[in-house]
Design an enzyme around this catalytic site. Sequence first.
Site, mmCIF file in Angstrom:
data_model
loop_
_atom_site.group_PDB
_atom_site.id
_atom_site.type_symbol
_atom_site.label_atom_id
_atom_site.label_comp_id
_atom_site.label_asym_id
_atom_site.label_seq_id
_atom_site.Cartn_x
_atom_site.Cartn_y
_atom_site.Cartn_z
ATOM 1 N N ASP A 174 33.640 -90.676 -93.558
ATOM 2 C CA ASP A 174 35.097 -91.386 -93.385
ATOM 3 C C ASP A 174 35.483 -91.335 -95.440
ATOM 4 O O ASP A 174 34.153 -89.746 -96.210
ATOM 5 C CB ASP A 174 34.394 -92.901 -94.430
ATOM 6 N N HIS A 321 29.486 -90.985 -95.205
ATOM 7 C CA HIS A 321 30.691 -90.843 -96.061
ATOM 8 C C HIS A 321 30.336 -89.353 -96.038
ATOM 9 O O HIS A 321 29.504 -88.695 -96.350
ATOM 10 C CB HIS A 321 30.991 -91.047 -96.768
#
Length: 353
Positions: A174, A321
């Site tokens: 992400d 992430h």
Amino acid sequence: MHRSAARRRPSLQAHPTRPTRLTRPARPAVGRSRLVAGCIAVAAVLGLSACGTASGALQPSSGTSTTPADAAPGTASPPQQRSPQPTGTAATTNAPVPGSDAATGSGAAAPPTTAEPRTPTAPATPTSSAPPVTPAAPVTPAAPPAAPPAHTGTATKVIGSTASGGRTVALTFDDGPGPATGQILDLLAQYHVKATFCEIGQNAAANPALVKRVLAEGHRLCDHSVHHPQPFAKLPHDKAVYEITAAHDMIVKAGGPGTEVSWFRAPGGGFDADNEHVAAGLGMSSLGWSVDPRDWSRPGVPAIVSTVQGQLKPGGVILMHDGGGDRSQTVAALKQLLPWLVAQGYTFDLPAA
């Protein structure tokens, strides 16, 4: 003889076309003195300055004469003659007219004339043969298309598993693309892993080369909103529509023609029926996860690794992430997790759609 001469005194006769002249018939010498006296009297009446000499012709004076007020009624006045215009400066001076030679100091001076008062004239109004133009009515811009109506309730179709199930795992990243995206792509390439990148719209717009690399290496794309607002499920309907739709468009533009965005992941997992419906309208499935090592908080590489190993089940979706801050711990943890997953017999898959 005296009476005859008196009856034959010269008289003035007016001619309709010629100036009146004095004619005198031949006179005897005896009446010359009396004739001269009568001539002087006639000259006084006619305004003449002198009487003729031996020839008997009367000459007008050089000036302009007027008929005396006591002239006998019905007596004709001789024609008035203007003396030649003297050279030099005229006695009467008129103000120069703008644009004339006098105004510029060149050319000969015009003879003096009596100027008549000028009546000011209004400036001419321009005329045109074209028909008058009627101002166009203001155009009211068309209202933007109305957003889809809001749907209430909770999300019911959030994906949290792989497409094929079994002993498979899906890696998702992400908040990118960011500085760590290239390093993660290098690691995935070493293990022939295909992953899904859930990108922030503004980050994709700022890093189109990384978006293109993600696609070129066979990975997939996911919409993660424009600004990552939270709590996402609490956004007004129109705000949620913007965050989802605009991010989708930014990612597609960064990726180039043919770019597909298959999933939407709400920031913080803030799914509800409304944003799920908006995403579905753009052809995207709502993507959740089943393993969250909270690597975004930088808990340390051992913590990240142990959380993944403890939570993973076959067919699981791991959340990590590649953007949003310092992701060096994520990169270091991934260097340990990739060989471990292979050793555990996991194969890598994409999320279900």
